[in-house]
Motif scaffolding. Structure first.
Motif, PDB file in Angstrom:
ATOM      1  N   GLU A 257      -7.277  74.556  61.760  1.00  8.75           N
ATOM      2  CA  GLU A 257      -6.294  73.533  61.399  1.00  8.75           C
ATOM      3  C   GLU A 257      -6.763  72.132  61.753  1.00  8.75           C
ATOM      4  O   GLU A 257      -6.472  71.163  61.054  1.00  8.75           O
ATOM      5  N   CYS A 296      10.160  70.821  52.758  1.00  7.69           N
ATOM      6  CA  CYS A 296       8.919  71.059  53.497  1.00  7.69           C
ATOM      7  C   CYS A 296       8.590  69.796  54.293  1.00  7.69           C
ATOM      8  O   CYS A 296       8.434  68.712  53.726  1.00  7.69           O
ATOM      9  N   TYR A 307       2.084  71.995  60.821  1.00  7.94           N
ATOM     10  CA  TYR A 307       1.457  73.167  60.219  1.00  7.94           C
ATOM     11  C   TYR A 307       1.354  73.075  58.687  1.00  7.94           C
ATOM     12  O   TYR A 307       0.282  73.235  58.115  1.00  7.94           O
ATOM     13  N   ALA A 308       2.490  72.788  58.019  1.00  5.67           N
ATOM     14  CA  ALA A 308       2.506  72.806  56.560  1.00  5.67           C
ATOM     15  C   ALA A 308       1.593  71.727  55.973  1.00  5.67           C
ATOM     16  O   ALA A 308       0.873  71.985  54.997  1.00  5.67           O
ATOM     17  N   ASP A 311      -1.829  72.842  56.027  1.00  9.04           N
ATOM     18  CA  ASP A 311      -2.101  73.857  55.001  1.00  9.04           C
ATOM     19  C   ASP A 311      -2.270  73.236  53.617  1.00  9.04           C
ATOM     20  O   ASP A 311      -3.085  73.700  52.811  1.00  9.04           O
ATOM     21  N   GLN A 335       5.738  84.721  57.748  1.00  8.71           N
ATOM     22  CA  GLN A 335       5.369  83.385  57.275  1.00  8.71           C
ATOM     23  C   GLN A 335       5.532  83.224  55.762  1.00  8.71           C
ATOM     24  O   GLN A 335       5.038  82.260  55.163  1.00  8.71           O
ATOM     25  N   HIS A 338       7.018  79.884  54.660  1.00  7.81           N
ATOM     26  CA  HIS A 338       6.051  78.786  54.833  1.00  7.81           C
ATOM     27  C   HIS A 338       5.120  78.697  53.615  1.00  7.81           C
ATOM     28  O   HIS A 338       4.906  77.620  53.055  1.00  7.81           O
ATOM     29  N   PHE A 339       4.584  79.831  53.201  1.00  2.06           N
ATOM     30  CA  PHE A 339       3.641  79.789  52.074  1.00  2.06           C
ATOM     31  C   PHE A 339       4.337  79.453  50.755  1.00  2.06           C
ATOM     32  O   PHE A 339       3.793  78.732  49.931  1.00  2.06           O
ATOM     33  N   LYS A 340       5.553  79.943  50.592  1.00  2.02           N
ATOM     34  CA  LYS A 340       6.301  79.572  49.388  1.00  2.02           C
ATOM     35  C   LYS A 340       6.459  78.059  49.337  1.00  2.02           C
ATOM     36  O   LYS A 340       6.317  77.436  48.285  1.00  2.02           O
ATOM     37  N   GLN A 341       6.769  77.475  50.488  1.00  2.91           N
ATOM     38  CA  GLN A 341       6.959  76.021  50.527  1.00  2.91           C
ATOM     39  C   GLN A 341       5.652  75.293  50.200  1.00  2.91           C
ATOM     40  O   GLN A 341       5.637  74.370  49.386  1.00  2.91           O
ATOM     41  N   VAL A 342       4.574  75.729  50.836  1.00  2.00           N
ATOM     42  CA  VAL A 342       3.280  75.067  50.600  1.00  2.00           C
ATOM     43  C   VAL A 342       2.898  75.153  49.113  1.00  2.00           C
ATOM     44  O   VAL A 342       2.531  74.154  48.484  1.00  2.00           O
ATOM     45  N   HIS A 359       0.065  84.830  48.871  1.00  2.00           N
ATOM     46  CA  HIS A 359       0.291  85.234  50.264  1.00  2.00           C
ATOM     47  C   HIS A 359       0.357  86.747  50.323  1.00  2.00           C
ATOM     48  O   HIS A 359       1.173  87.372  49.658  1.00  2.00           O
TER      49      HIS A 359
END
Ligand code: ARG
Length: 577
Positions: A257, A296, A307-308, A311, A335, A338-342, A359
């Motif tokens: 990261e 997000c 984090y987001a 990513d 998570q 989180h991945f849906k948002q990204v 994901h």
């Protein structure tokens, strides 16, 4: 190509349906007298304006369908039934396996395409626990599977090497760090001071301010904070790499990261330019209402990144650097949001490759009959699990050797126990669909007769032993199609038919991100082989040479496929056990 695919291909030549459509419709008839495969013709009725039974009757005589004599085709009502010519079937599959050695299932499907597989991604300065093993094992297996299918695979370890917790660690190390302890057992020492930080911060909130300040300095690249952080990172990687090596796992890229932190201003800029960034309670966010998702967060109120945002910066970097066709994240199901948002932020920003991001989630790890001394938060360390599995396996191997009167040196036992023990752990992670929680139990893991790594590895070792004996006796493995064509009895046929499903299972495992499809295939092959082995003599004075050499060829084929499949799961084979 496996036979179901061959049939699908041939049917597609004589109808307007695609291979894929047909493949999904092909059935295995409930009774052997209805053939080995059946295609129901209902789907064609509408476009051809004919009754399904008429269609199957018409199609039945078509030469294309017989695959050069590999199948006999008969019609029965609305069905086209395919009867396999067992002789051809056996000689064909055995020769094809022979030609691909222990890489059966290899294709060029992915030629010219790049797949990024991100997996493992542990947090530095934290223990590597059995949950990280799930992503590590799944990701390693998926990497090998995609590689086998001809894709250019990039294995990425998105280390958790950034975030406010490093402000806490730096603070804690300055206050209570023990340099000697850190050198000896870095993760434990870092864990100790991290836990202490939280205890102390409960009493004295100002510690949290110091930590925030230190994290800010780290983000700004101040040398002292940077140096400490680098030290924690390097020491953690030494520990992680030992585990990776032990499990045969490797990576092409360890950009964690932190790597993306100085790419975040550009992300913020881009989102601002596209008018996507809005203010919310002091933070900067992207609204995702139209995707039915919560906003997000891109920048926190104190200006630090989260984090987001890292990513998002990471996906853009990956696209730029590798121009991926697919970007896979093997990360626990919690998570998913989180991945849906990204992915949605990317989509909203107009990056269509958001659709190529996947994901791949997985369940939880539980224990049945195992007790570990657990640390903070009931964490079971992977290392403890591996050591225990190797130890237990060793006991079983010693016991088995005694019963069989086998002579093995201590060294040989150690090396076999290490491979089988680790194989048993790995297999438990890939034995069932990945979304299911897995339950570790010694009984299942080390069951030499059940659906376990030791069972598959033992079957392989048994085959190797047969091959060695044959060599000593001067009996050759037949490569003559006519001789191989004699393998038509039910026992041999079950093995041949199990083998023939392997190639399509490798493809299915890739497209559904489910290595368990391969473990299931291997278990079926090994089970069929073991009945064949029990019912049919392979070597011996009373078996004629021609029969031996055809049966040996089948043994060799099974050995190759087991080796190929175990490799795809991340498991090494042993020649003797
Ligand atoms: N380090 C995180 C954790 O241990 C997982 C990282 C997942 N990958 C990502 N690109 N966010 O929970």
């Amino acid at each position: 190509m496996d036979y179901k695919s061959v049939i699908a291909k041939n049917i597609s030549k004589v109808t307007e349906l695609s291979e894929d459509q047909i493949f999904k419709l092909i059935e295995i008839p409930p009774q052997k007298d209805l053939g080995d495969y059946a295609f129901p013709c209902f789907i064609l009725a509408k476009s051809l304006h004919k009754a399904p039974a008429m269609i199957s009757e018409d199609l039945c005589g078509n030469e294309e369908l017989t695959g050069n004599g590999l199948f006999t085709v008969k019609n029965a009502g609305p069905y086209l039934n395919f009867y396999i010519d067992r002789s051809k079937y056996a000689s064909d599959i055995i020769s094809r396996i022979k030609a691909s050695g222990d890489k059966f299932g290899q294709t060029e499907d992915g030629k010219g395409k790049t797949v990024i597989i991100e997996f493992s991604s542990p947090n530095i300065a934290k223990p590597f626990h059995v949950g990280h093993a799930f992503t590590t094992i799944l990701g390693n297996s998926l990497s090998r599977i995609y590689d086998r299918l001809g894709y250019n695979v990039i294995r990425m370890n998105h280390l958790g090497d950034y975030g406010t917790q490093f402000g806490k660690l730096i603070t804690a190390y300055r206050l209570w760090g023990d340099k000697e302890a850190l050198d000896k057992d870095p993760i434990n020492e870092l864990l100790r001071i991290y836990v202490k930080f939280h205890e102390e911060a409960k009493k004295d909130d100002s510690l949290n301010d110091v930590a925030r300040e230190n994290f800010k300095k780290l983000e700004e690249g101040k040398p002292e904070e940077r140096e400490l952080w680098q030290k924690f990172r390097d020491m953690s990687l030494v520990v992680f790499n030992k585990l990776y090596e032990r499990m045969g796992v490797s990576f092409d890229n360890y950009n964690g990261e932190s790597f993306y932190s100085d790419r975040i201003p550009a992300v913020v800029e881009m989102l601002k330019e596209k008018n996507l960034l809005v203010e919310s309670e002091g933070a900067k966010v992207v609204m995702l209402d139209e995707y039915g998702l919560p906003p997000c967060i891109i920048l926190k109120s104190d200006g630090t990144t989260i984090y987001a945002s890292r990513d998002i910066a990471a996906v853009l970097y990956r696209k730029e650097t590798y121009d991926f066709d697919k970007n896979i994240y093997v990360v626990g199901t919690p998570q998913a949001l989180h991945f849906k948002q990204v992915f949605s932020v990317l989509k909203k920003a107009g990056y269509d490759f958001a659709d190529d991001c996947v994901h791949v989630g997985f369940g939880l790890v539980k224990f049945k009959d195992m007790v570990f001394s657990t640390r903070e938060g009931n964490i079971v360390l992977l290392e403890d699990l591996l050591n225990a599995a190797v130890q237990k396996t060793r006991e079983v191997i010693v016991e088995n050797a005694k019963t069989r009167g086998q002579q093995m040196s201590e060294e040989e036992i150690d090396s076999i126990a290490e491979k089988v023990g680790i194989g048993a752990v790995i297999y438990t992670y890939v034995r069932s669909g990945r979304e299911k929680d897995i339950v570790f139990s010694w009984e299942e893991m080390l069951n030499f007769n059940g659906n376990s790594a030791p069972y598959l590895m033992y079957t392989y070792a048994r085959i190797r032993s047969i091959m060695r004996k044959a060599e000593e006796a001067g009996i050759k493995v037949s490569e003559n199609p006519e001789v191989l064509g004699t393998l038509t009895d039910d026992d041999a046929y079950s093995v041949v038919s199990a083998l023939s499903g392997f190639e399509s299972d490798v493809k299915k495992a890739a497209s559904s991100y489910e290595p368990f499809i391969i473990s299931r295939s291997l278990f079926e092959i090994a089970s069929a082989f073991n009945s064949f082995y029990n019912n049919c003599r392979i070597l011996g004075d009373d078996v004629d040479v021609k029969e031996s050499s055809s049966r040996l060829a089948l043994c060799e084929a099974v050995g190759n496929v087991l080796k190929s499949g175990l490799y795809l799961l991340g498991i090494e084979t042993v020649e003797r056990m």
